[in-house]
Design an enzyme around this catalytic site. Structure first.
Site, short mmCIF file in Angstrom:
data_model
loop_
_atom_site.label_atom_id
_atom_site.label_comp_id
_atom_site.label_asym_id
_atom_site.label_seq_id
_atom_site.Cartn_x
_atom_site.Cartn_y
_atom_site.Cartn_z
N GLY A 14 6.10 -15.27 -16.67
CA GLY A 14 4.95 -16.06 -16.20
C GLY A 14 3.74 -15.93 -17.12
O GLY A 14 3.57 -14.93 -17.82
N TYR A 129 1.68 -28.84 -3.73
CA TYR A 129 1.43 -27.53 -4.35
C TYR A 129 0.28 -26.81 -3.64
O TYR A 129 0.42 -25.67 -3.20
CB TYR A 129 1.11 -27.72 -5.84
CG TYR A 129 0.57 -26.50 -6.54
CD1 TYR A 129 1.40 -25.40 -6.80
CD2 TYR A 129 -0.77 -26.42 -6.94
CE1 TYR A 129 0.91 -24.27 -7.44
CE2 TYR A 129 -1.26 -25.30 -7.58
CZ TYR A 129 -0.42 -24.22 -7.84
OH TYR A 129 -0.92 -23.10 -8.47
N1 LIG Z 1 -1.48 -21.75 -14.36
C1 LIG Z 1 -2.62 -22.11 -13.76
O1 LIG Z 1 -3.42 -22.86 -14.34
C2 LIG Z 1 -2.98 -21.59 -12.40
C3 LIG Z 1 -4.16 -22.03 -11.80
C4 LIG Z 1 -4.50 -21.55 -10.54
C5 LIG Z 1 -3.70 -20.63 -9.89
N2 LIG Z 1 -2.55 -20.21 -10.49
C6 LIG Z 1 -1.72 -19.27 -9.74
O2 LIG Z 1 -1.56 -18.10 -10.53
C7 LIG Z 1 -0.26 -17.56 -10.33
C8 LIG Z 1 0.44 -17.41 -11.67
O3 LIG Z 1 0.52 -18.68 -12.30
P1 LIG Z 1 1.23 -18.85 -13.72
O4 LIG Z 1 0.63 -20.04 -14.37
O5 LIG Z 1 1.26 -17.54 -14.43
O6 LIG Z 1 2.68 -19.25 -13.25
P2 LIG Z 1 3.99 -19.60 -14.11
O7 LIG Z 1 3.84 -19.10 -15.48
O8 LIG Z 1 4.32 -21.04 -13.96
O9 LIG Z 1 5.14 -18.86 -13.28
C9 LIG Z 1 5.03 -17.64 -12.67
C10 LIG Z 1 6.40 -17.19 -12.24
O10 LIG Z 1 6.95 -18.04 -11.23
C11 LIG Z 1 8.19 -18.57 -11.68
N3 LIG Z 1 8.30 -19.99 -11.32
C12 LIG Z 1 7.51 -21.01 -11.68
N4 LIG Z 1 7.95 -22.17 -11.17
C13 LIG Z 1 9.08 -21.86 -10.47
C14 LIG Z 1 10.02 -22.61 -9.71
N5 LIG Z 1 9.91 -23.93 -9.57
N6 LIG Z 1 11.04 -21.97 -9.14
C15 LIG Z 1 11.17 -20.66 -9.30
N7 LIG Z 1 10.33 -19.88 -9.99
C16 LIG Z 1 9.30 -20.47 -10.57
C17 LIG Z 1 8.14 -18.44 -13.21
O11 LIG Z 1 9.45 -18.38 -13.73
P3 LIG Z 1 9.78 -19.21 -15.07
O12 LIG Z 1 8.86 -18.69 -16.13
O13 LIG Z 1 11.20 -18.93 -15.29
O14 LIG Z 1 9.47 -20.63 -14.71
C18 LIG Z 1 7.40 -17.16 -13.38
O15 LIG Z 1 8.23 -16.06 -13.18
C19 LIG Z 1 0.45 -18.50 -9.36
O16 LIG Z 1 0.32 -17.99 -8.05
C20 LIG Z 1 -0.32 -19.80 -9.47
O17 LIG Z 1 -0.26 -20.54 -8.26
C21 LIG Z 1 -2.17 -20.67 -11.73
#
Ligand SMILES: NC(=O)c1ccc[n+]([C@@H]2O[C@H](COP(=O)([O-])OP(=O)(O)OC[C@H]3O[C@@H](n4cnc5c(N)ncnc54)[C@H](OP(=O)(O)O)[C@@H]3O)[C@@H](O)[C@H]2O)c1
Length: 289
Positions: A14, A129
């Site tokens: 992630g 989402y």
């Molecule tokens: N990115 C942003 O801009 C953002 C903004 C606000 C809040 N957040 C929150 O911050 C946290 C971390 O976000 P992040 O951007 O680091 O997340 P990410 O990189 O998309 O994913 C985090 C983890 O979740 C898994 N994952 C993602 N989509 C999935 C799916 N459809 N099915 C199963 N597993 C899935 C990923 O596995 P894979 O790598 O194998 O997909 C990874 O292990 C989350 O709670 C998110 O809601 C993120």
């Protein structure tokens, strides 16, 4: 030094999970980052067994269904990762008195305000989402305990996984012009800053809901322009409206987060997103060239 054992869900692949792993690895933490499917996290008994076996004292949950548009036609899976998973983690952590740090999003808000959202504002999202992330928060808050920390963050960029800033810089290398949305405004946030500030809250033993983002606000268009400028590229950025760039999931027009609760508790204020972006581009993007 007192070593603390933490499990990072999402720490292997992630965007935020890897930033936490990087930041905590340089500190007093002993970290476990299981593979995504190593354990059935939806099974409370197996999750409990795993954390007991590994003597875990802290869980950082960054695992989520983060494909915002895809979630619109995949509510079942979005609910599974964004609401059912935190619910299981909450139950197990409450039972075992484990500190749970769970990440949520600015997309829980509908975007109708024009001043920064505080933790006292009532959430309500129009996207699957956002709705499922909110259901995850609610499941945890239905039976809160003193070691439950929910951190809402936004618009992440940082090393280890491709993100909006990387995509813009890569496109700008080949194109003269990019059209980018200007009527969505939020809080761009550097994952490494978010990781170290999260640990400040944990060090204080904080519980409850917090907003944690870099200081300032930007539209996607401003974030793209600044990224291109910092990368020393000359691609033009043309502002377009959300209606000119239709996406499946509705996004909040305004989702700037107010971090004053974080500042009050920790005595520190996150730096501006522009400073953080410069550091990211100079340190991490340069090393890729
Ligand atoms: N990115 C942003 O801009 C953002 C903004 C606000 C809040 N957040 C929150 O911050 C946290 C971390 O976000 P992040 O951007 O680091 O997340 P990410 O990189 O998309 O994913 C985090 C983890 O979740 C898994 N994952 C993602 N989509 C999935 C799916 N459809 N099915 C199963 N597993 C899935 C990923 O596995 P894979 O790598 O194998 O997909 C990874 O292990 C989350 O709670 C998110 O809601 C993120």
């Amino acid at each position: 030094m007192n070593v603390q054992k933490a499990l990072i869900l999402g720490g292997k692949s992630g965007l935020l999970g890897q930033a936490l792993f990087h930041t905590m690895g340089a500190d007093r933490w002993e970290i476990i980052c299981p593979e995504k499917n190593e354990v059935d996290w939806f099974n409370p008994a197996l999750t409990d067994e795993y954390i007991q076996d590994h003597k875990v004292k802290f869980i950082f949950n960054t695992m989520a269904y983060t494909q915002v548009d895809q979630a619109e036609c995949d509510r079942k899976n979005a609910f599974k990762y964004n609401a059912a998973l935190p619910s299981v983690l909450g139950r197990v952590c409450r039972l075992r008195n484990i500190y749970l740090i769970h990440y949520s999003t600015d997309f829980v808000f509908n975007g109708k305000k024009s001043t920064p959202y505080t933790t006292r504002d009532t959430p309500g999202s129009r996207s699957v989402y956002g709705q499922t992330k909110l259901e995850g928060e609610k499941a945890l808050l239905a039976e809160p305990w003193e070691k439950l920390l929910i951190i809402r963050t936004a618009w992440l960029f940082g090393p280890f996984k491709t993100n909006f800033v990387d995509k813009i810089i890569n496109l700008a290398k080949d194109k003269d012009n990019l059209n980018v949305v200007h009527d969505q405004v939020g809080s761009p946030t550097y994952t490494l800053d978010l990781a170290s500030h999260s640990l400040r809250l944990v060090d204080k033993g904080t519980s409850g809901v917090f907003h944690l983002v870099n200081k300032g606000r930007a539209s996607w268009c401003e974030l793209a322009s600044e990224s291109i400028r910092c990368a020393g590229l000359s691609c033009r950025v043309t502002p377009v409206t959300s209606s000119e760039y239709p996406q499946k999931a509705p996004r909040p027009a305004y989702s700037v987060l107010d971090c004053s609760k974080f500042s009050m508790v920790t005595g520190s204020t996150p730096r501006s997103w522009i400073q953080a972006l410069r550091e990211y581009i100079y340190h991490y993007q340069e090393s890729r060239n």
